[in-house]
Design an enzyme around this catalytic site. Sequence first.
Site, PDB file in Angstrom:
ATOM      1  N   GLY A   1      -8.982   5.550   3.253  1.00 35.22           N
ATOM      2  CA  GLY A   1      -9.534   6.286   4.399  1.00 35.22           C
ATOM      3  C   GLY A   1     -10.853   5.711   4.864  1.00 35.22           C
ATOM      4  N   GLY A   2     -10.957   4.396   4.896  1.00 38.87           N
ATOM      5  CA  GLY A   2     -12.234   3.752   5.239  1.00 38.87           C
ATOM      6  C   GLY A   2     -12.667   3.948   6.684  1.00 38.87           C
ATOM      7  CB  THR A   3     -10.797   4.506   9.841  1.00 38.33           C
ATOM      8  OG1 THR A   3      -9.997   3.343   9.680  1.00 38.33           O
ATOM      9  CG2 THR A   3     -11.132   4.711  11.318  1.00 38.33           C
TER      10      THR A   3
ATOM     11  N   GLY B   1      -7.042   8.102   8.618  1.00 38.43           N
ATOM     12  CA  GLY B   1      -7.123   8.377  10.061  1.00 38.43           C
ATOM     13  C   GLY B   1      -8.555   8.607  10.503  1.00 38.43           C
TER      14      GLY B   1
ATOM     15  CG  ASP C   1       0.138   8.006  -2.729  1.00 41.07           C
ATOM     16  OD1 ASP C   1      -0.203   8.829  -3.609  1.00 41.07           O
ATOM     17  OD2 ASP C   1      -0.100   8.172  -1.526  1.00 41.07           O
TER      18      ASP C   1
ATOM     19  CG  ASN D   1      -7.048   0.803   0.893  1.00 43.73           C
ATOM     20  OD1 ASN D   1      -7.531  -0.070   0.185  1.00 43.73           O
ATOM     21  ND2 ASN D   1      -5.893   1.374   0.630  1.00 43.73           N
TER      22      ASN D   1
ATOM     23  CD  GLU E   1      -4.258   8.664  -3.592  1.00 48.56           C
ATOM     24  OE1 GLU E   1      -3.957   7.621  -2.970  1.00 48.56           O
ATOM     25  OE2 GLU E   1      -4.333   9.783  -3.049  1.00 48.56           O
TER      26      GLU E   1
ATOM     27  CG  ASP F   1      -1.951   0.967   1.324  1.00 47.05           C
ATOM     28  OD1 ASP F   1      -2.468   1.350   0.254  1.00 47.05           O
ATOM     29  OD2 ASP F   1      -2.320   1.383   2.451  1.00 47.05           O
ATOM     30  CG  HIS F   2      -0.526   4.860   0.646  1.00 46.15           C
ATOM     31  ND1 HIS F   2      -1.035   5.882  -0.106  1.00 46.15           N
ATOM     32  CD2 HIS F   2      -1.549   4.409   1.415  1.00 46.15           C
ATOM     33  CE1 HIS F   2      -2.312   6.052   0.180  1.00 46.15           C
ATOM     34  NE2 HIS F   2      -2.655   5.170   1.099  1.00 46.15           N
TER      35      HIS F   2
HETATM   36  P1  13P Z   1      -7.782   4.590   7.377  1.00 44.57           P
HETATM   37  O1  13P Z   1      -6.625   4.560   8.305  1.00 44.57           O
HETATM   38  O2  13P Z   1      -8.555   5.861   7.460  1.00 44.57           O
HETATM   39  O3  13P Z   1      -8.679   3.402   7.552  1.00 44.57           O
HETATM   40  O4  13P Z   1      -7.211   4.546   5.897  1.00 44.57           O
HETATM   41  C1  13P Z   1      -6.650   3.373   5.429  1.00 44.57           C
HETATM   42  C2  13P Z   1      -6.043   3.530   4.099  1.00 44.57           C
HETATM   43  O5  13P Z   1      -6.580   4.190   3.235  1.00 44.57           O
HETATM   44  C3  13P Z   1      -4.780   2.831   3.858  1.00 44.57           C
HETATM   45  O6  13P Z   1      -4.322   3.028   2.563  1.00 44.57           O
END
Ligand code: 13P
Length: 281
Positions: free
Chosen positions: A207-209, A179, A104, A228, A134, A82-83
């Site tokens: 940024g699913g959180t 985050g 990324d 994610n 991205e 990832d990234h």
């Molecule tokens: P969160 O930390 O907001 O869940 O984001 C995860 C993410 O996008 C990892 O690439």
Amino acid sequence: MSLVKMSQLLSDAKKGGYAVGSFSIANMEMVLGVIKALEETKSPAIIQIAEVRLKQSPLEIIGPLMVAAAKNASVPVAVHFDHGKTLEKITEALDIGFTSVMFDGSHLPFEENASVTCKVRELAKKYGADCEGEIGCVGGSEDGSENIAVNYTSPAMALEFYGSTKVDALAVAIGNAHGNYKQTPKLRFDILEETASLIPVPLVLHGGTGIEPDDFRKCISLGIHKINIATATFDSVERTVRQAYCSEKIGGYYDLQAAEVEGAYLNAMKHIEIFGCAGKA
Ligand code: 13P
């Protein structure tokens, strides 16, 4: 043995109208917790680690563990880098056997982002692996070290980017950020819908959180097929461990380890239900 390619999982998800969770992990306990949830619900998924996290979890140690866990799972699991920021670490991940990598370049000028993404895609193809890019810029940063502002994806630029890179999956910025959100995000579904109408490959939501279940479902209906999740896993592990200590369930190291596995499991279970991927393995 079911280490699979990300593109296989995402094309099935696109056909089936669901999303696959891409769960960030930091140690063996989190891997075990996520895989336990996947096997119990018969769900496909992706496990991933971001380049910025390698200072805590070195790639040469965590990478082979992730690949081995996927191979031993009874459900299809892709292993994703990832990234990715550097060709050096992206190559190392591919050498270890990751089945997809992200470059990324969202903070770079368009031309540079497209040209490095092309190079990464060519490199990944040599390994039989997939590539995610991205366009636009998701807010925050994966490890919270930077507070990058959201730069919304332009559907026209996304089309141009896809045309020159032919990535296997494309991450979009529609108001999502890494985050914990300070307030509930207002996602730009109009941008998502227009982008999805132009791009033939599955779109990715970072940024699913903290995104509301109904917003997740709407995103999936409009073309998001990889979601994610990182912070929610880490928070769930920490919370579960803390609660176990408070209720005096931890009498030694192995109880602590079990609580970590449980925290990752509970978080994966919650998201699997929302993403509609249970029973799709
Ligand atoms: P969160 O930390 O907001 O869940 O984001 C995860 C993410 O996008 C990892 O690439």
